[in-house]
Design an enzyme around this catalytic site. Structure first.
Site, PDB file in Angstrom:
ATOM      1  N   ARG A   1       0.846  -1.190  -0.144  1.00 29.53           N
ATOM      2  CA  ARG A   1      -0.114   0.001  -0.012  1.00 29.53           C
ATOM      3  C   ARG A   1       0.816   1.132  -0.045  1.00 29.53           C
ATOM      4  O   ARG A   1       1.785   1.279   0.843  1.00 29.53           O
ATOM      5  CB  ARG A   1      -0.992  -0.037   1.192  1.00 29.53           C
ATOM      6  CG  ARG A   1      -1.706   1.178   1.316  1.00 29.53           C
ATOM      7  CD  ARG A   1      -2.684   1.369   2.607  1.00 29.53           C
ATOM      8  NE  ARG A   1      -3.367   2.593   2.684  1.00 29.53           N
ATOM      9  CZ  ARG A   1      -3.186   3.328   3.770  1.00 29.53           C
ATOM     10  NH1 ARG A   1      -2.905   2.905   5.008  1.00 29.53           N
ATOM     11  NH2 ARG A   1      -3.844   4.587   3.732  1.00 29.53           N
TER      12      ARG A   1
ATOM     13  N   GLU B   1      -7.523   8.572   6.428  1.00 31.22           N
ATOM     14  CA  GLU B   1      -7.654   9.161   7.729  1.00 31.22           C
ATOM     15  C   GLU B   1      -8.294  10.584   7.579  1.00 31.22           C
ATOM     16  O   GLU B   1      -7.627  11.486   7.954  1.00 31.22           O
ATOM     17  CB  GLU B   1      -6.433   9.041   8.575  1.00 31.22           C
ATOM     18  CG  GLU B   1      -5.885   7.655   8.903  1.00 31.22           C
ATOM     19  CD  GLU B   1      -4.659   7.774   9.789  1.00 31.22           C
ATOM     20  OE1 GLU B   1      -4.472   8.689  10.351  1.00 31.22           O
ATOM     21  OE2 GLU B   1      -4.206   6.714  10.170  1.00 31.22           O
TER      22      GLU B   1
ATOM     23  N   ASN C   1      -7.149   1.976  10.189  1.00 31.57           N
ATOM     24  CA  ASN C   1      -6.094   2.208  10.787  1.00 31.57           C
ATOM     25  C   ASN C   1      -6.188   2.095  12.225  1.00 31.57           C
ATOM     26  O   ASN C   1      -6.887   3.053  12.796  1.00 31.57           O
ATOM     27  CB  ASN C   1      -5.456   3.457  10.485  1.00 31.57           C
ATOM     28  CG  ASN C   1      -4.959   3.464   8.807  1.00 31.57           C
ATOM     29  OD1 ASN C   1      -5.330   2.427   8.257  1.00 31.57           O
ATOM     30  ND2 ASN C   1      -4.820   4.850   8.399  1.00 31.57           N
TER      31      ASN C   1
END
Ligand code: IFM
Length: 448
Positions: free
Chosen positions: A79, A168, A294
């Site tokens: 990623r 995020e 996350n």
């Protein structure tokens, strides 16, 4: 008796993650435009020790070596994020072919090595030109993001299947525009709320564009989620935990699944939410193939509305195992979070797109880096992941944060999260013991 204790499902995705600004360096090379993080880190006093991402891990020049390391680790997925200003230096309009070429070469090489690319489109390095027009607080940024998502998915969509629109958004919006600890360093709640909405809207508008360019795309968004535990049974602490959950978790999860913004938060923010236009919530709740989580730690919520003396004694106490980020090690919070995403929010699939820990690492006299605390952190979080899978939660993959030590935002290079140690003077990479252990986990598809 040779049955593994924690055997993962066949086809489980084993990866590691990075982000462009944190590793690439080459901040102004080959036509790259300035990002908000270039501007922020070049502003004295914004980043610890005056560190910048100007060179970072110099991945822009070491990418082949780094991809070979990924192969050696045995990862079947990687990623990474694209630096928006590297491909569109002004955020929109004129394209920097050298930037596109960099990512295109990387994708080709990954595929050759049989490593599946997972691309994050936005991991915080907004083109400064767009910030000059208001950044995420301006609704115009949404069109620019869609143009960017279209460009990248058109260019790489013939080879890349897995897409993460945003990393995020809570951090981008609230740490960047309310708390001022991240670029662009503002401290205005109204700006943070507008930024948050425009980030979500950008996600909602980009998903269909990605699907059009890449019909078999696996598309999702990554959120930082942290379960909230009231510090005591007091009404005040329970309210603090509900508020904290609304602030960090529900404010993103609810609109994404079509529930709109949580009413308690809307009441709290009041007129500050006036930028939400008709149809926006519909756009934001576009179906996704997965949600990325996350997870690092839990939050213990203690009311700030009453004094410590008036409040009930704490019954939930922070454990004494704490990482260098001052985050409590609490693996069970991952199990709880994964369950919530499936049983409460019904996401069809879940990837752990980041999980890991910063600890002080020393290179030994023998040149080795022994990091038992990180190994143990990852091991226990994998055990909780396995537990969630056993409970029926469709967790499809795990990406360790991070592939290698890198620029940890406001903390500069003072926090090391990598499986691979980076000597920033020489750019020498060294596998830590956690990397060697992770190699075995991947090899066995099991945590022994
Ligand atoms: O380094 C960051 C990453 O960029 C986003 N998630 C959290 C990590 C550790 O703070």
């Amino acid at each position: 008796m040779d049955k593994k204790l924690f055997q993962f499902p066949k086809g489980f995705v084993w990866g590691a993650a990075t982000a462009s600004y944190q590793i690439e360096g080459a901040w102004n090379e080959d036509g790259k435009g300035e990002s908000i993080w270039d501007r922020f880190s070049h502003t004295p006093g914004c980043v610890q020790d005056g560190d910048t991402g100007d060179i970072a891990c110099d991945h822009y020049h070491h990418w082949e070596e780094d991809l070979d390391a990924i192969k050696k680790l045995g990862l079947n997925a990687y990623r990474f994020s694209v630096a928006w200003p590297r491909v569109l230096p002004s955020g929109r309009g004129s394209i920097n072919e050298a930037g596109l070429d960099f990512y295109s070469k990387m994708v080709d090489r990954l595929l050759k090595l049989e490593i599946e690319p997972y691309i994050t489109l936005y991991h915080w390095d907004l083109p400064q030109k767009l910030q000059d027009e208001g950044g995420w607080t301006s609704r115009a940024v949404v069109d620019a993001f869609v143009e960017y998502a279209d460009l990248i998915s058109r260019t790489l969509g013939d080879r890349v299947k897995n897409w993460i629109t945003l990393n995020e958004p809570w951090v981008s919006a609230f740490i960047g525009y309310e708390h001022g600890r991240h670029a662009p360093g503002h401290t205005d709640l109204h700006e943070a709320l507008a930024a948050s909405h425009h980030l979500l809207l950008s996600h909602g508008r980009a998903v269909p564009v990605i699907r059009q360019n890449c019909p078999d795309a696996n598309v999702g968004i990554t959120l930082n989620l942290s379960p909230q535990f009231p510090a005591s049974q007091s009404v005040a602490d329970r309210a603090a935990a509900t508020w904290g959950d609304g602030y960090v978790n529900r404010f993103f999860l609810d609109p994404l699944v079509g529930r709109g913004y949580p009413q308690d938060m809307v009441n709290d923010y009041g007129d500050e939410m006036a930028f939400v236009q008709t149809g926006d919530l519909n756009t934001i709740s576009v179906p996704v193939d997965f949600v990325g989580v996350n997870y690092y730690t839990r939050t213990i919520a203690r009311s700030e509305k009453i004094s410590e003396a008036e409040n009930a004694p704490r019954t939930v106490i922070r454990g004494d195992e704490i990482t260098e980020m001052d985050w409590e090690v609490y693996p069970e919070g991952l199990y709880k979070t994964l369950g919530r995403l499936y049983f409460d929010y019904d996401f069809p699939a879940i990837y752990i797109t980041e999980n890991g820990a910063a600890f002080v690492d020393q290179v030994g006299a023998d040149g080795e880096v022994d990091d038992p605390a990180r190994l143990s952190y990852i091991k226990r979080h994998l055990e909780q992941t396995h537990r969630a899978i056993e409970s029926g939660v469709p967790v499809k993959g795990y990406f360790a944060w991070s592939l290698m030590d890198n620029f940890e935002w406001g903390f500069g290079y003072s926090k090391r999260f990598g499986l691979i140690h980076v000597d920033y003077e020489t750019q020498k990479r060294t596998f830590k013991s956690s990397a060697k252990w992770y190699q075995q986990v991947i090899d066995q598809n099991a945590v022994d």
